[in-house]
Structure formats: C-alpha cells, structure tokens
Design an enzyme around this catalytic site. Structure first.
Site, PDB file in Angstrom:
ATOM      1  N   GLY A 160      13.855   5.267   4.164  1.00 59.12           N
ATOM      2  CA  GLY A 160      12.448   5.076   4.508  1.00 59.12           C
ATOM      3  C   GLY A 160      12.310   4.567   5.935  1.00 59.12           C
TER       4      GLY A 160
ATOM      5  N   SER B 221      16.460   0.382   1.611  1.00 56.87           N
ATOM      6  CA  SER B 221      16.891  -0.359   2.793  1.00 56.87           C
ATOM      7  C   SER B 221      18.218   0.134   3.366  1.00 56.87           C
ATOM      8  CB  SER B 221      16.931  -1.871   2.508  1.00 56.87           C
ATOM      9  OG  SER B 221      15.635  -2.341   2.186  1.00 56.87           O
TER      10      SER B 221
ATOM     11  N   GLU C 134       6.753   4.482  -5.415  1.00 60.64           N
ATOM     12  CA  GLU C 134       5.364   4.218  -4.978  1.00 60.64           C
ATOM     13  C   GLU C 134       4.390   5.146  -5.700  1.00 60.64           C
ATOM     14  OE1 GLU C 134       6.146   4.498  -0.763  1.00 60.64           O
ATOM     15  OE2 GLU C 134       7.395   2.714  -0.934  1.00 60.64           O
TER      16      GLU C 134
ATOM     17  N   ASN D 126      12.268   9.662   4.473  1.00 55.65           N
ATOM     18  CA  ASN D 126      10.932   9.614   3.860  1.00 55.65           C
ATOM     19  C   ASN D 126      10.023   8.854   4.822  1.00 55.65           C
ATOM     20  OD1 ASN D 126       8.649   9.221   2.320  1.00 55.65           O
ATOM     21  ND2 ASN D 126       9.625   7.804   0.850  1.00 55.65           N
ATOM     22  N   TRP D 127       9.188   9.609   5.524  1.00 51.54           N
ATOM     23  CA  TRP D 127       8.325   8.977   6.540  1.00 51.54           C
ATOM     24  C   TRP D 127       7.163   8.227   5.900  1.00 51.54           C
ATOM     25  CZ3 TRP D 127       7.396  13.110  10.976  1.00 51.54           C
ATOM     26  CH2 TRP D 127       8.626  13.413  11.581  1.00 51.54           C
ATOM     27  N   LYS D 128       6.956   8.417   4.608  1.00 49.49           N
ATOM     28  CA  LYS D 128       5.795   7.821   3.902  1.00 49.49           C
ATOM     29  C   LYS D 128       4.510   8.148   4.672  1.00 49.49           C
ATOM     30  CE  LYS D 128       8.849   4.343   2.108  1.00 49.49           C
ATOM     31  NZ  LYS D 128       8.969   3.153   1.312  1.00 49.49           N
TER      32      LYS D 128
ATOM     33  N   GLU E 271      16.982   4.757  -6.476  1.00 49.26           N
ATOM     34  CA  GLU E 271      16.288   3.834  -5.581  1.00 49.26           C
ATOM     35  C   GLU E 271      15.856   2.592  -6.360  1.00 49.26           C
ATOM     36  OE1 GLU E 271      14.663   5.780  -1.858  1.00 49.26           O
ATOM     37  OE2 GLU E 271      13.092   5.980  -3.351  1.00 49.26           O
TER      38      GLU E 271
ATOM     39  N   HIS F 172       8.765   9.210  -6.646  1.00 48.22           N
ATOM     40  CA  HIS F 172       9.067   8.025  -5.834  1.00 48.22           C
ATOM     41  C   HIS F 172       8.409   6.822  -6.505  1.00 48.22           C
ATOM     42  CE1 HIS F 172       9.049   5.173  -2.523  1.00 48.22           C
ATOM     43  NE2 HIS F 172      10.013   5.886  -1.988  1.00 48.22           N
TER      44      HIS F 172
ATOM     45  N   GLY G 205      12.202  -1.067   1.048  1.00 50.96           N
ATOM     46  CA  GLY G 205      11.374  -1.712   2.065  1.00 50.96           C
ATOM     47  C   GLY G 205      11.509  -3.228   2.098  1.00 50.96           C
TER      48      GLY G 205
HETATM   49  C1  PEP Z   1      12.064   4.860   0.290  1.00 53.45           C
HETATM   50  O1  PEP Z   1      10.870   4.589   0.345  1.00 53.45           O
HETATM   51  O2  PEP Z   1      12.417   5.895  -0.290  1.00 53.45           O
HETATM   52  C2  PEP Z   1      13.020   3.957   0.913  1.00 53.45           C
HETATM   53  C3  PEP Z   1      14.259   4.054   0.596  1.00 53.45           C
HETATM   54  O3  PEP Z   1      12.505   3.049   1.814  1.00 53.45           O
HETATM   55  P1  PEP Z   1      13.352   1.986   2.711  1.00 53.45           P
HETATM   56  O4  PEP Z   1      14.531   2.720   3.260  1.00 53.45           O
HETATM   57  O5  PEP Z   1      12.379   1.560   3.771  1.00 53.45           O
HETATM   58  O6  PEP Z   1      13.756   0.893   1.790  1.00 53.45           O
END
Ligand code: PEP
Length: 251
Positions: free
Chosen positions: A235, A214, A98, A10-12, A168, A96, A174
């Site tokens: 992410g 993470s 976010e 997930n490049w966001k 998640e 997600h 993050g």
């Molecule tokens: C995500 O945003 O889906 C995610 C898992 O981010 P990260 O790996 O940076 O925690």
C-alpha cells in the site's frame, strides 16, 4: 513449474493524474523486469484508463482495486469486470479488508466477484486476513479458513488454478507493524494446506500467495526471501517510486 512472483502496488484512493503519471514515469526508468516476476499497479478507478497509457511499452501491468459481481446492468456506481478487461487490467484486488470493513463485503460476495473476474480472464488477487482481536483470541486460522472456503464455494472448478491470494493481516495494514517473515510463512503454509484440502495439491502448489501489510523497502528482502511468500501487496510504500522500485529490486 515455479509459481509466479507478483509485486502489486495498491494505490488506494490516492494520487491525482499528474502524480500518478510522474510516479509511473519514474518506475518505468527504475524497474527492471526479472524472469517470473510481475509488477502491477492498482490505481483508483478513474485513473485506470490514463494508467494504460502510462504503462505503454513498460514492464508494469495494470490492476484495479475492486469490481462488480455482474458484467452490466442497473448497478449505479459499480465497475464491470468486462470494462476492466477492455481497459487493459490484467489483475484486480478482491475482498480487500477496507472493502470488507467499510463497505460490508461478505465472503460470498468476494467469491462472486472473483468468479466474475475469472470469467473475463482477469486474475483476481483475493485478500484474506484476520483482525487483531481474531489473532489475539486465537481465531486467525478459522477466520482465514472460512474466507478461503467460501470463495472456493462460489467458483467453477475450471477456474481454480487461476487464483492469487494475498494474506493481509488487518493489524499490519497501514500501521507500520509488519508480520514477521515467520508469522507470514506460518499463515501462508496454512492457506496452502487449506487450498490443498479443497482443491488438491496441484492447485495448491500453483497458487501464488502474496503477503501484504506494511511491506516496505527495509523488510521486502526478508519477506521475499521466504519460499512460501510469492510476492507482496504494497500500500503506502507503492506511492513513492524510490520505495516501490527498491521493493521490486529486492526480489
Ligand atoms: C494494503 O492496503 O493492501 C496494504 C498492504 O497497505 P500498507 O502496505 O500501507 O500496509
């Protein structure tokens, strides 16, 4: 039949075209496809048509990060699942955390978007997970139960076997705090049991459940080593070719 393992990046809202192209070029060199493994990148929307070229002749699949619940019409700023299909997206993230926390997406809306994607033959990766406060107050199981059952309540039964879930925990996204494999497995089993209760054991056993929060090159092998963890949603670590390809290599 073995469930599919999916490792999705997930490049966001990161990377400009030149960075994305360079990242995918490096991944194309480094990633080896393995049986039963799908590698997916989910760039921000405006990069999706470019990314379709970058992954030409590659083992990497294309996904989006969000979509509308409708296929066309007066919905300024939204992206149709029909357009995603035409642009070559095989997957799309839905719900997600976010999107839920910053843009007020409800479980019902997440369910409707999920059905819209299924109607277009795109595999939805439905994100669920609890906040730190919900975990600390012991509400994590009920939070996740509600997220899952409301999504199912919006779906045609014929689509049930085509879902993918991503667990998640919000406190792990993050933050550099990963759920331990034990914590993830406990929730993945819970999610699978909930799916079984709603949709039966055939659907439950066929549904891939990914872990996200993470995940990185150092912890991917431990997480992927658990039979209950059918892949990763990554992410930050998906933005660096070396890290993401090491994660993929740990499957
Ligand atoms: C995500 O945003 O889906 C995610 C898992 O981010 P990260 O790996 O940076 O925690």
């Amino acid at each position: 039949m073995a469930r599919k393992t999916i490792i999705a990046g997930n490049w966001k809202m990161n990377l400009l075209p030149a960075d994305g192209e360079e990242l995918v070029a490096e991944l194309n060199e480094q990633v080896e496809i393995k049986e039963n493994l799908e590698v997916v990148i989910c760039p921000q929307m405006a990069l999706v048509p470019l990314a379709l070229d970058w992954i030409y002749d590659s083992v990497i699949q294309l996904g989006a990060q969000n979509c509308a619940e409708k296929l066309s019409g007066a919905f300024t700023g939204e992206t149709s699942p029909e357009l995603l299909k035409v642009l070559g997206c095989r997957y799309c993230l839905v719900g997600h955390s976010e999107r839920r926390s910053l843009y007020g997406e409800t479980d019902e809306l997440v369910g409707r978007k999920t059905q819209a994607l299924l109607n277009m033959g795109i595999t939805p990766i439905v994100c669920v997970g609890e906040s730190l406060a919900q975990r600390e107050s012991g509400d994590h199981f009920t939070t996740i139960d509600t997220q899952i059952s409301v999504v199912f309540s919006q779906l045609d039964q014929t689509a049930w076997t085509r879902l993918v879930f991503a667990y998640e925990p919000i406190w792990a996204i993050g933050t550099g705090k990963t759920a331990t494999p034990g914590q993830a497995v406990e929730i993945h089993q819970h999610i699978r049991n909930k799916i079984k209760e709603i949709a039966g054991h055939v659907v439950a056993n066929a549904t891939s459940i990914l872990y996200g929060g993470s995940a990185n090159a150092a912890n991917a092998a431990d997480l992927l080593g658990e039979s209950e963890i059918d892949g990763l949603l990554v992410g930050g670590a998906s933005l660096k070719a070396k890290d993401f390809s090491q994660i993929i290599a740990s499957f």
